[in-house]
Design a protein around this motif. Sequence first.
Motif, mmCIF file in Angstrom:
data_model
loop_
_atom_site.group_PDB
_atom_site.id
_atom_site.type_symbol
_atom_site.label_atom_id
_atom_site.label_comp_id
_atom_site.label_asym_id
_atom_site.label_seq_id
_atom_site.Cartn_x
_atom_site.Cartn_y
_atom_site.Cartn_z
ATOM 1 N N VAL A 26 0.861 -1.179 0.000
ATOM 2 C CA VAL A 26 0.000 0.000 0.000
ATOM 3 C C VAL A 26 0.901 1.235 0.000
ATOM 4 C CG1 VAL A 26 -1.806 1.256 1.223
ATOM 5 C CG2 VAL A 26 -1.765 -1.257 1.290
ATOM 6 N N PRO A 27 0.751 2.098 -1.009
ATOM 7 C CA PRO A 27 1.593 3.297 -1.071
ATOM 8 C C PRO A 27 1.406 4.212 0.138
ATOM 9 C CG PRO A 27 0.473 2.925 -3.162
ATOM 10 C CD PRO A 27 -0.136 1.986 -2.162
ATOM 11 N N LEU A 28 2.482 4.851 0.535
ATOM 12 C CA LEU A 28 2.467 5.797 1.648
ATOM 13 C C LEU A 28 1.401 6.866 1.428
ATOM 14 C CD1 LEU A 28 3.888 6.857 4.246
ATOM 15 C CD2 LEU A 28 5.295 8.230 2.735
ATOM 16 N N LYS A 29 1.291 7.334 0.208
ATOM 17 C CA LYS A 29 0.325 8.383 -0.126
ATOM 18 C C LYS A 29 -1.107 7.941 0.184
ATOM 19 C CE LYS A 29 -1.153 11.371 -3.861
ATOM 20 N NZ LYS A 29 -0.841 11.950 -5.148
ATOM 21 N N VAL A 30 -1.417 6.697 -0.088
ATOM 22 C CA VAL A 30 -2.766 6.168 0.160
ATOM 23 C C VAL A 30 -3.052 6.125 1.666
ATOM 24 C CG1 VAL A 30 -4.240 4.115 -0.046
ATOM 25 C CG2 VAL A 30 -2.845 4.856 -1.994
ATOM 26 N N GLU A 43 6.319 9.373 7.021
ATOM 27 C CA GLU A 43 7.571 8.717 6.605
ATOM 28 C C GLU A 43 8.430 8.363 7.809
ATOM 29 O OE1 GLU A 43 9.640 11.243 3.870
ATOM 30 O OE2 GLU A 43 8.228 10.846 2.241
ATOM 31 N N SER A 44 8.563 9.303 8.734
ATOM 32 C CA SER A 44 9.411 9.054 9.907
ATOM 33 C C SER A 44 8.822 7.978 10.811
ATOM 34 C CB SER A 44 9.643 10.344 10.690
ATOM 35 O OG SER A 44 8.434 10.826 11.242
ATOM 36 N N ILE A 45 7.522 7.935 10.906
ATOM 37 C CA ILE A 45 6.860 6.929 11.731
ATOM 38 C C ILE A 45 6.983 5.552 11.093
ATOM 39 C CG2 ILE A 45 4.622 6.170 12.634
ATOM 40 C CD1 ILE A 45 3.917 9.212 12.815
ATOM 41 N N ILE A 46 6.741 5.487 9.807
ATOM 42 C CA ILE A 46 6.813 4.204 9.106
ATOM 43 C C ILE A 46 8.237 3.660 9.129
ATOM 44 C CG2 ILE A 46 6.694 3.183 6.799
ATOM 45 C CD1 ILE A 46 3.954 4.361 6.502
ATOM 46 N N GLY A 62 4.774 0.073 -7.710
ATOM 47 C CA GLY A 62 4.116 -1.025 -7.001
ATOM 48 C C GLY A 62 4.564 -1.133 -5.553
ATOM 49 N N GLY A 63 5.347 -0.149 -5.119
ATOM 50 C CA GLY A 63 5.878 -0.172 -3.760
ATOM 51 C C GLY A 63 4.908 0.370 -2.736
ATOM 52 N N GLY A 64 5.321 0.296 -1.509
ATOM 53 C CA GLY A 64 4.516 0.768 -0.401
ATOM 54 C C GLY A 64 4.832 -0.051 0.823
ATOM 55 N N TYR A 65 3.819 -0.290 1.647
ATOM 56 C CA TYR A 65 4.020 -0.965 2.924
ATOM 57 C C TYR A 65 2.915 -1.966 3.176
ATOM 58 C CZ TYR A 65 7.273 2.795 3.339
ATOM 59 O OH TYR A 65 8.311 3.651 3.085
ATOM 60 N N LYS A 66 3.250 -2.988 3.944
ATOM 61 C CA LYS A 66 2.244 -3.947 4.387
ATOM 62 C C LYS A 66 2.695 -4.578 5.688
ATOM 63 C CE LYS A 66 3.741 -7.780 1.413
ATOM 64 N NZ LYS A 66 3.285 -8.744 0.413
ATOM 65 N N LEU A 67 1.732 -5.173 6.376
ATOM 66 C CA LEU A 67 2.011 -5.846 7.641
ATOM 67 C C LEU A 67 2.894 -7.062 7.391
ATOM 68 C CD1 LEU A 67 -1.578 -5.860 9.239
ATOM 69 C CD2 LEU A 67 0.254 -4.198 9.613
#
Length: 143
Positions: A26-30, A43-46, A62-67
């Motif tokens: 999931v993108p940071l922006k979303v 950003e600093s928290i993630i 296609g980048g971002g973050y996930k659990l």
Amino acid sequence: MLISTKGRYALRVMVDLAEHPTDAFVPLKVIAERQEISEKYLESIIKLLVKAKLLTGLRGKGGGYKLTKSPEQYTVGSILRQTEETLAPVACLEQGECVCPRAAGCRTLSLWKGLDKVISDYLDDVTLADLIQTDADAFNYVI
């Protein structure tokens, strides 16, 4: 003990990702838009959450973050400990603090230790899965 904005936002990010399960990153922006949090601050928290391996990140298209685990495997306590300097209710119980010279005769130390245990036990008993439940009675905690 006062939970900082950083801690509250970290929890919101984790809940957001738990509420929107996907195999994709999931993108940071979303996340920032859904949670109405500044991307820059997020950003600093993630970064802290990734360093602690609570999230995994991927750069580029296609980048971002996930659990990294299922919501049931994350406790609120484990998340807040990554962003807060301490969860202790008083300074003398903070990690790494010198033993108070008054500790041996302190009439209130057992009270603060008990409160610290209640706080830790409670935060370590609530999971992300609990937070995404829609059951209104989920947190009727009775001592």
